[in-house]
Design a protein around this motif. Structure first.
Motif, PDB file in Angstrom:
ATOM      1  N   LYS A  46      26.076  15.496 -50.130  1.00 16.91           N
ATOM      2  CA  LYS A  46      26.010  16.928 -50.426  1.00 16.91           C
ATOM      3  C   LYS A  46      26.394  17.133 -51.881  1.00 16.91           C
ATOM      4  CE  LYS A  46      26.098  21.401 -49.724  1.00 16.91           C
ATOM      5  NZ  LYS A  46      24.890  22.153 -49.777  1.00 16.91           N
ATOM      6  N   ARG A  47      25.576  17.890 -52.591  1.00 17.07           N
ATOM      7  CA  ARG A  47      25.830  18.167 -54.007  1.00 17.07           C
ATOM      8  C   ARG A  47      26.378  19.583 -54.151  1.00 17.07           C
ATOM      9  NH1 ARG A  47      21.645  16.318 -58.418  1.00 17.07           N
ATOM     10  NH2 ARG A  47      23.280  14.967 -59.174  1.00 17.07           N
ATOM     11  N   GLN A  57      29.046  15.377 -56.286  1.00 19.28           N
ATOM     12  CA  GLN A  57      28.332  14.939 -55.095  1.00 19.28           C
ATOM     13  C   GLN A  57      29.298  14.163 -54.199  1.00 19.28           C
ATOM     14  OE1 GLN A  57      25.463  11.710 -55.353  1.00 19.28           O
ATOM     15  NE2 GLN A  57      24.049  12.929 -54.116  1.00 19.28           N
ATOM     16  N   PHE A  58      29.374  14.580 -52.930  1.00 17.74           N
ATOM     17  CA  PHE A  58      30.182  13.868 -51.940  1.00 17.74           C
ATOM     18  C   PHE A  58      29.245  13.020 -51.101  1.00 17.74           C
ATOM     19  CE2 PHE A  58      31.894  13.665 -47.609  1.00 17.74           C
ATOM     20  CZ  PHE A  58      33.054  12.944 -47.886  1.00 17.74           C
ATOM     21  N   ARG A  59      29.607  11.746 -50.868  1.00 19.53           N
ATOM     22  CA  ARG A  59      28.780  10.825 -50.092  1.00 19.53           C
ATOM     23  C   ARG A  59      29.588  10.209 -48.953  1.00 19.53           C
ATOM     24  NH1 ARG A  59      25.347   6.919 -54.073  1.00 19.53           N
ATOM     25  NH2 ARG A  59      24.002   8.532 -54.919  1.00 19.53           N
ATOM     26  N   PHE A  60      28.921  10.060 -47.821  1.00 18.40           N
ATOM     27  CA  PHE A  60      29.473   9.344 -46.677  1.00 18.40           C
ATOM     28  C   PHE A  60      28.410   8.350 -46.234  1.00 18.40           C
ATOM     29  CE2 PHE A  60      29.907   9.026 -42.000  1.00 18.40           C
ATOM     30  CZ  PHE A  60      31.137   8.399 -41.966  1.00 18.40           C
ATOM     31  N   HIS A 105      31.110  11.695 -56.700  1.00 23.68           N
ATOM     32  CA  HIS A 105      30.508  11.456 -58.015  1.00 23.68           C
ATOM     33  C   HIS A 105      30.470  12.770 -58.797  1.00 23.68           C
ATOM     34  CE1 HIS A 105      28.759   7.467 -57.013  1.00 23.68           C
ATOM     35  NE2 HIS A 105      28.853   7.954 -55.785  1.00 23.68           N
ATOM     36  N   PHE A 106      30.768  12.668 -60.075  1.00 25.65           N
ATOM     37  CA  PHE A 106      30.646  13.827 -60.966  1.00 25.65           C
ATOM     38  C   PHE A 106      29.491  13.591 -61.911  1.00 25.65           C
ATOM     39  CE2 PHE A 106      35.123  14.146 -59.726  1.00 25.65           C
ATOM     40  CZ  PHE A 106      35.159  15.483 -59.334  1.00 25.65           C
ATOM     41  N   TYR A 107      28.614  14.564 -62.031  1.00 23.60           N
ATOM     42  CA  TYR A 107      27.462  14.496 -62.918  1.00 23.60           C
ATOM     43  C   TYR A 107      27.641  15.560 -63.998  1.00 23.60           C
ATOM     44  CZ  TYR A 107      25.347  11.846 -59.156  1.00 23.60           C
ATOM     45  OH  TYR A 107      25.089  10.921 -58.191  1.00 23.60           O
TER      46      TYR A 107
END
Length: 108
Positions: A46-47, A57-60, A105-107
């Motif tokens: 999810k961004r 962005q969170f990732r699982f 993650h940070f973009y």
């Protein structure tokens, strides 16, 4: 179960076929197989916008999500049905066990 390959006339186990002899025993069996490779990987992400040009962005992620082992083959014994190890699985897991990963993650 090597008892599946008995000669009905004699009741004895079918012996190993020597090379270059007339084969009276089938070379393939439809019901003797190594279990198939079943591996499910899954991920959800999810961004989230933070500012105009900055996003997070969170990732699982899950590797081998259902934790299904894949056994790499059979123990020695080859095609010799009279061998005690014929058809026995080698219980060494050939794929990765289930593990979970969380990431942020940070973009910019």
């Amino acid at each position: 179960n090597t008892g599946l390959w008995t000669n009905p006339a004699t009741g004895r186990l079918v012996p190993r076929q020597e090379p270059f002899t007339l084969r009276t025993f089938p070379t393939r069996f439809g019901d003797v197989r190594v279990p198939g490779y079943r591996n499910w990987d899954a991920s959800i992400s999810k961004r989230f916008p933070i500012k105009e040009r900055i996003n997070a962005q969170f990732r699982f992620e899950m590797v081998n999500a259902f934790n299904t082992p894949w056994y790499t083959g059979l123990i020695g014994g080859g095609n010799d049905v009279a061998n005690a190890n014929f058809g026995r699985l080698n219980f060494v897991q050939g794929n990765l066990p289930r593990f979970l990963k969380l990431g942020l993650h940070f973009y910019f």
